[in-house]
Motif scaffolding. Structure first.
Motif, PDB file in Angstrom:
ATOM      1  N   CYS A  43       0.868  -1.186   0.000  1.00  0.00           N
ATOM      2  CA  CYS A  43       0.000   0.000   0.000  1.00  0.00           C
ATOM      3  C   CYS A  43       0.898   1.226   0.000  1.00  0.00           C
ATOM      4  N   ARG A  44       0.329   2.372  -0.319  1.00  0.00           N
ATOM      5  CA  ARG A  44       1.112   3.615  -0.318  1.00  0.00           C
ATOM      6  C   ARG A  44       0.983   4.314   1.031  1.00  0.00           C
ATOM      7  N   ASN A  45       2.059   4.956   1.415  1.00  0.00           N
ATOM      8  CA  ASN A  45       2.081   5.690   2.676  1.00  0.00           C
ATOM      9  C   ASN A  45       1.048   6.814   2.623  1.00  0.00           C
ATOM     10  N   GLU A  46       0.285   6.973   3.689  1.00  0.00           N
ATOM     11  CA  GLU A  46      -0.795   7.966   3.695  1.00  0.00           C
ATOM     12  C   GLU A  46      -0.279   9.393   3.548  1.00  0.00           C
ATOM     13  N   LYS A  47       0.894   9.673   4.125  1.00  0.00           N
ATOM     14  CA  LYS A  47       1.441  11.035   4.075  1.00  0.00           C
ATOM     15  C   LYS A  47       2.249  11.280   2.808  1.00  0.00           C
ATOM     16  N   ASP A  48       3.030  10.257   2.394  1.00  0.00           N
ATOM     17  CA  ASP A  48       3.866  10.399   1.206  1.00  0.00           C
ATOM     18  C   ASP A  48       3.507   9.287   0.226  1.00  0.00           C
ATOM     19  N   LYS A  49       2.752   9.617  -0.809  1.00  0.00           N
ATOM     20  CA  LYS A  49       2.243   8.620  -1.738  1.00  0.00           C
ATOM     21  C   LYS A  49       3.340   7.985  -2.599  1.00  0.00           C
ATOM     22  N   THR A  50       4.540   8.548  -2.590  1.00  0.00           N
ATOM     23  CA  THR A  50       5.626   7.949  -3.370  1.00  0.00           C
ATOM     24  C   THR A  50       6.276   6.787  -2.628  1.00  0.00           C
ATOM     25  N   VAL A  51       5.956   6.643  -1.347  1.00  0.00           N
ATOM     26  CA  VAL A  51       6.561   5.589  -0.524  1.00  0.00           C
ATOM     27  C   VAL A  51       5.647   4.372  -0.487  1.00  0.00           C
ATOM     28  N   LEU A  52       6.220   3.199  -0.824  1.00  0.00           N
ATOM     29  CA  LEU A  52       5.477   1.942  -0.788  1.00  0.00           C
ATOM     30  C   LEU A  52       5.772   1.192   0.499  1.00  0.00           C
ATOM     31  N   GLU A  53       4.735   0.638   1.109  1.00  0.00           N
ATOM     32  CA  GLU A  53       4.898  -0.095   2.359  1.00  0.00           C
ATOM     33  C   GLU A  53       4.308  -1.495   2.228  1.00  0.00           C
ATOM     34  N   ILE A  54       4.899  -2.445   2.935  1.00  0.00           N
ATOM     35  CA  ILE A  54       4.401  -3.819   2.936  1.00  0.00           C
ATOM     36  C   ILE A  54       3.217  -3.927   3.900  1.00  0.00           C
ATOM     37  N   VAL A  55       2.171  -4.623   3.456  1.00  0.00           N
ATOM     38  CA  VAL A  55       1.036  -4.927   4.329  1.00  0.00           C
ATOM     39  C   VAL A  55       1.301  -6.314   4.928  1.00  0.00           C
TER      40      VAL A  55
END
Length: 651
Positions: A159-171
């Protein structure tokens, strides 16, 4: 009764500063109609649909109603009708042929008076506008693709970070399902079996997760939600290198405005490695891709990776073949009175009988596992040598050599084709001047043609074989290091699982006697020759020599089955009192032991230590008389096996 209709359209292609809204278009048409004493009876509209395509609901309905009750259509300008030059001009002709009235207000066009010679220019300009817009959008997207800054929807597991949409995070929860899919595939399950497993265990599908996110964000799409996992979902996850941290852009492209998306070759895609956190490590991903290719090549199906009558994956599911007919070996499990028996048998023999494959090619799993373990232990040092001496220059040289050979074969084929052309030309000339000898000439030239065709076919087969030859990729050194780690783990644990086998073993072929021929990956089989039959003989010879050594070391001048079985088991060769008896019978046949009537002293030792030492030379010629039974067993079980690269035949 004559009816008047108004048609309005607005799309995302349009520049909102220059093209008014649906309501304003209606207002303009109504004002024009009022000025000419006309009332608009019905409206047709398409909102948010491009003018480059004509498969629009409102437009199609209007054209259908022309045959019913519509006589006149009013539209603001030509671009509202469409932005495809040729189709708009054909549409104007269609109105005239059907005797219908079309009024285009801003472009001063009336189908009843078609004297305007600039219509083609106007419609061409409208098409050019949409194409220019498409090019600008493509150029803008292309630039962001090359920079890797284009924000796309992340796949299942991210998913994308809520504050910085360029950052991808693992769910984390989704990542567990991803890892489980890869583990199940490596364990022998196919797409269908994995999909069924996930569905039965209540794992949410990617579209279900996406819908949950949309609800959380307060938006809804018309996208369908799949409640069950499918083969395609599993395949997409196993194919996607996004899960190893690779970001790919420009995977698909269109050649025309609103045309169909087509796959872009991998070499033309925009690839960014180590772009985001990985869920799957690169070694596992590479192994899965290799396994998928192997399964496609050999027509593997996941169900064959199960013990017959069981849901437990067998370890040798994808690499075990019959030497004679080439079919896979079927895994079978049988429950006997004493134990659970697992073995493999030729699929052709098992399903069609000996008419199609004369032997069962049966091999017990325990025996096969022991042979593979022995071979892998032997390869440990050789693998270290390969890793230390591997040079990428060797890879480039090999690649170049194969390319040169491929070019030579193509040249040879072209030469044969040129000869064919010359042959046909000469045949025509000879037939023209040789009246009465046509049959002889035809026969002669046909024979020469067949010979050339056969040569061309042979050369083409060589090219095909060359194209199918696997050349190790430049990252083979990393693969070899990973293989060494697996080998060390296997040696430490004394066993190997399905994943280890997929990483190390290329193929195992079983002959009619149940003897396996093991081919390892990375060319290791070319470095070390190994014959299970030779190894079996060597093992038996070693056990015989150990039995002789134990007899020599028995100072009581007699021995027993209990004494020998206990001592040889302690040395690492598990033998019961029953299974040691054949060796005792051999000792009696050699005159080393003699049976007695005393159950406490069942066998007398009747040969001297020197004579028995001489007998051991018949089985292990290089064995020193000073070597003890323990030293001999330790040498066999725990040595580096450098001297076993060329095992001699036993008795």
């Amino acid at each position: 009764m004559s009816m008047n209709a108004g048609y309005v359209r607005l799309s995302r292609d349009d520049d909102k500063r220059n093209y008014v809204s649906i309501e304003n278009q209606k207002l303009i048409i109504n004002q024009y109609a009022a000025d000419h004493g006309v009332v608009i009876d019905r409206w047709y509209e398409d909102d948010g649909i491009s003018g480059y395509i004509f498969d629009r609901p409102g437009f199609q309905q209007m054209m259908a109603d022309l045959d019913k009750d519509i006589d006149t259509v009013y539209v603001k300008d030509f671009s509202r009708l469409g932005r495809h030059n040729a189709k708009v001009l054909l549409l104007l002709d269609e109105f005239q042929e059907r005797g219908k009235h079309l009024v285009v207000i801003d472009d001063n066009y009336d189908s009843m008076d078609s004297s305007d010679d600039t219509i083609g220019i106007k419609t061409w300009f409208n098409e050019r506008y949409v194409k220019d817009t498409s090019k600008k959008i493509k150029r803008a997207i292309g630039a962001r693709q090359k920079e890797g800054t284009l924000i796309t929807r992340p796949p299942f597991g991210y998913c994308r970070n809520e504050k910085d949409k360029t950052v991808l995070e693992i769910v984390p929860k989704e990542a567990e399902y991803i890892k489980q899919i890869y583990d199940l595939y490596l364990s022998g399950s196919g797409y269908r079996k994995i999909a069924t497993y996930l569905t039965e265990h209540g794992a949410p599908t990617p579209s279900m997760i996406q819908r949950e996110r949309e609800i959380e964000e307060g938006r809804l799409s018309k996208r369908q939600v799949a409640s069950k996992w499918s083969d395609a979902m599993i395949k997409e996850i196993l194919d996607n290198d996004f899960y190893i941290g690779t970001f790919r852009l420009k995977k698909r492209a269109r050649n025309t405005v609103h045309g169909k998306d087509k796959r872009v070759p991998k070499e033309e895609q925009c690839i960014f490695e180590n772009h985001h956190p990985a869920i799957i490590d690169k070694a596992t991903f590479a192994l899965v891709q290799e396994l998928k290719e192997k399964r496609n090549r050999t027509n593997y199906r996941g169900s064959r990776g199960q013990w017959l009558g069981s849901e437990i994956p067998n370890p040798f599911g994808s690499c075990l073949f019959c030497k004679d007919c080439g079919s896979r070996l079927t895994p079978i499990k049988r429950q006997t009175s004493s134990r659970e028996r697992k073995y493999y048998i030729c699929t052709t023999y098992n399903t069609k009988g000996r008419r199609y494959c004369s032997k069962a090619h049966l091999i017990e799993e325990d025996d096969l596992m022991e042979d593979v373990l022995t071979y892998i232990k032997m390869c440990r040092n050789a693998l270290c040598e390969v890793i230390s001496t591997y040079d990428l220059k060797d890879f480039e040289a090999e690649k170049k050599t194969i390319e040169e050979k491929r070019q030579e074969l193509h040249t040879a084929i072209n030469e044969r084709k040129s000869q064919l052309k010359v042959l046909l030309t000469q045949k025509v000339k000879d037939l023209a001047v040789a009246a009465g000898n046509e049959d002889l000439i035809n026969e002669t030239y046909d024979s020469m043609q067949k010979d050339l065709f056969a040569q061309i076919h042979g050369l083409e087969m060589q090219i095909k074989e060359l194209n199918e030859t696997a050349i190790e990729t430049p990252d083979v050194k990393d693969k070899l290091k990973n293989a060494l780690e697996v080998v060390d783990k296997i040696i430490a644990g004394g066993s190997l699982d399905r994943r280890d086998i997929e990483l190390l073993i290329e193929k195992i072929v079983v002959d009619e006697d149940g003897m396996p021929e093991i081919t390892l990956k990375y060319g290791l089989s070319n470095l070390i020759r190994y014959s299970p039959a030779d190894e079996m003989n060597r093992r038996e010879n070693t056990i015989i020599a150990i039995v002789m050594k134990l007899i020599v070391e028995d100072e009581r001048e007699f021995t027993s089955a209990k004494y020998l079985s206990e001592h040889i088991t302690d040395l690492g060769f598990k033998k019961t009192k029953q299974s040691i008896l054949p060796y005792i019978e051999l000792m009696k046949g050699l005159g080393i032991l003699e049976s007695t009537d005393n159950p406490l002293k069942p066998y007398n030792i009747i040969k001297s230590k020197e004579e028995i030492a001489q007998f051991t030379k018949d089985y292990l010629p290089d064995l020193s008389p000073e070597t003890t039974a323990k030293q001999l067993s330790d040498d066999y079980l725990h040595s580096n096996n450098d001297d076993r690269r060329h095992a001699r035949n036993g008795f």
